[in-house]
Design a protein around this motif. Structure first.
Motif, PDB file in Angstrom:
ATOM      1  N   TRP A  48     -39.522  57.782   5.612  1.00  0.00           N
ATOM      2  CA  TRP A  48     -38.333  57.016   5.966  1.00  0.00           C
ATOM      3  C   TRP A  48     -38.706  55.848   6.874  1.00  0.00           C
ATOM      4  O   TRP A  48     -39.409  56.020   7.863  1.00  0.00           O
ATOM      5  N   VAL A  49     -38.252  54.635   6.523  1.00  0.00           N
ATOM      6  CA  VAL A  49     -38.504  53.443   7.318  1.00  0.00           C
ATOM      7  C   VAL A  49     -37.227  53.079   8.060  1.00  0.00           C
ATOM      8  O   VAL A  49     -36.196  52.799   7.434  1.00  0.00           O
ATOM      9  N   ASP A  50     -37.299  53.106   9.383  1.00  0.00           N
ATOM     10  CA  ASP A  50     -36.163  52.743  10.231  1.00  0.00           C
ATOM     11  C   ASP A  50     -36.300  51.266  10.593  1.00  0.00           C
ATOM     12  O   ASP A  50     -37.337  50.852  11.107  1.00  0.00           O
ATOM     13  N   PRO A  51     -35.273  50.463  10.329  1.00  0.00           N
ATOM     14  CA  PRO A  51     -35.390  49.023  10.594  1.00  0.00           C
ATOM     15  C   PRO A  51     -35.494  48.687  12.079  1.00  0.00           C
ATOM     16  O   PRO A  51     -35.951  47.609  12.437  1.00  0.00           O
ATOM     17  N   GLY A  52     -35.075  49.590  12.947  1.00  0.00           N
ATOM     18  CA  GLY A  52     -35.225  49.370  14.369  1.00  0.00           C
ATOM     19  C   GLY A  52     -34.151  48.520  15.020  1.00  0.00           C
ATOM     20  O   GLY A  52     -34.101  48.403  16.231  1.00  0.00           O
ATOM     21  N   ASP A  53     -33.291  47.917  14.243  1.00  0.00           N
ATOM     22  CA  ASP A  53     -32.177  47.142  14.802  1.00  0.00           C
ATOM     23  C   ASP A  53     -31.028  47.118  13.801  1.00  0.00           C
ATOM     24  O   ASP A  53     -31.172  47.533  12.661  1.00  0.00           O
ATOM     25  N   GLU A  54     -29.882  46.635  14.225  1.00  0.00           N
ATOM     26  CA  GLU A  54     -28.698  46.654  13.362  1.00  0.00           C
ATOM     27  C   GLU A  54     -28.757  45.641  12.218  1.00  0.00           C
ATOM     28  O   GLU A  54     -27.986  45.715  11.277  1.00  0.00           O
ATOM     29  N   ARG A  55     -29.666  44.693  12.269  1.00  0.00           N
ATOM     30  CA  ARG A  55     -29.762  43.690  11.194  1.00  0.00           C
ATOM     31  C   ARG A  55     -30.526  44.195   9.981  1.00  0.00           C
ATOM     32  O   ARG A  55     -30.319  43.736   8.870  1.00  0.00           O
ATOM     33  N   GLY A  56     -31.459  45.107  10.201  1.00  0.00           N
ATOM     34  CA  GLY A  56     -32.328  45.546   9.120  1.00  0.00           C
ATOM     35  C   GLY A  56     -31.692  46.584   8.220  1.00  0.00           C
ATOM     36  O   GLY A  56     -30.719  47.244   8.575  1.00  0.00           O
ATOM     37  N   VAL A  57     -32.244  46.719   7.046  1.00  0.00           N
ATOM     38  CA  VAL A  57     -31.823  47.720   6.066  1.00  0.00           C
ATOM     39  C   VAL A  57     -32.875  48.823   6.065  1.00  0.00           C
ATOM     40  O   VAL A  57     -34.068  48.538   6.057  1.00  0.00           O
ATOM     41  N   SER A  58     -32.439  50.073   6.061  1.00  0.00           N
ATOM     42  CA  SER A  58     -33.388  51.179   6.018  1.00  0.00           C
ATOM     43  C   SER A  58     -34.162  51.159   4.709  1.00  0.00           C
ATOM     44  O   SER A  58     -33.733  50.570   3.722  1.00  0.00           O
ATOM     45  N   GLY A  59     -35.291  51.831   4.719  1.00  0.00           N
ATOM     46  CA  GLY A  59     -36.099  51.883   3.513  1.00  0.00           C
ATOM     47  C   GLY A  59     -36.923  53.144   3.467  1.00  0.00           C
ATOM     48  O   GLY A  59     -36.757  54.049   4.284  1.00  0.00           O
TER      49      GLY A  59
END
Length: 135
Positions: A48-59
């Motif tokens: 699981w990739v966490d974008p780390g901020d509210e702008r990013g999309v998880s992946g």
């Protein structure tokens, strides 16, 4: 009708090595999760990739074996739709191709994203493969 990009998947022959690559190059936070089959073929380890901020999309970084013979050719964009069946009908109507049956899946270990969902893949008229999910 809502149709937002909500996730991406980077496919890998060596998921652990590719996760380390993205940690080092882009600073992505990657943690182990699990994709479980409820019905369908896609299940297995999931990074699981966490974008780390509210702008990013998880992946996620996904082992290509998870797709069991339906392996997309590269990264996959995941779009959430309100009605999976209706959207797949429109894919066919407008010249796309539905790739296999819908899967019922369960994600665990991904934090807020954990839960059950339906997933289906399609190819657009140019051959680009997109995943559709309905929560």
């Amino acid at each position: 009708m809502s149709a937002s990009v909500v996730h991406f998947q980077v496919l890998a022959r060596e998921p652990d090595e590719l996760a380390a690559f993205y940690r080092n190059v882009l600073g992505w936070s990657v943690r182990d999760a699990r994709l479980s089959e409820v019905s369908g073929a896609a299940s297995g380890p999931y990074r699981w990739v966490d974008p780390g901020d509210e702008r990013g999309v998880s992946g996620a970084i996904v082992d290509k074996k998870v797709f069991a013979g339906r392996e997309p050719p590269g990264a996959v964009i995941v779009v959430e739709v309100d009605d999976l069946s209706e959207t797949l009908d429109k894919v066919r109507q407008y010249g796309g191709e539905v790739l296999g049956p819908s899967d019922q899946l369960q994600l665990s270990g991904a934090g807020d994203a954990d839960g059950a969902f339906s997933l289906a893949m399609f190819a657009d008229p140019e051959g680009n493969q997109i995943a559709l999910v309905q929560s």
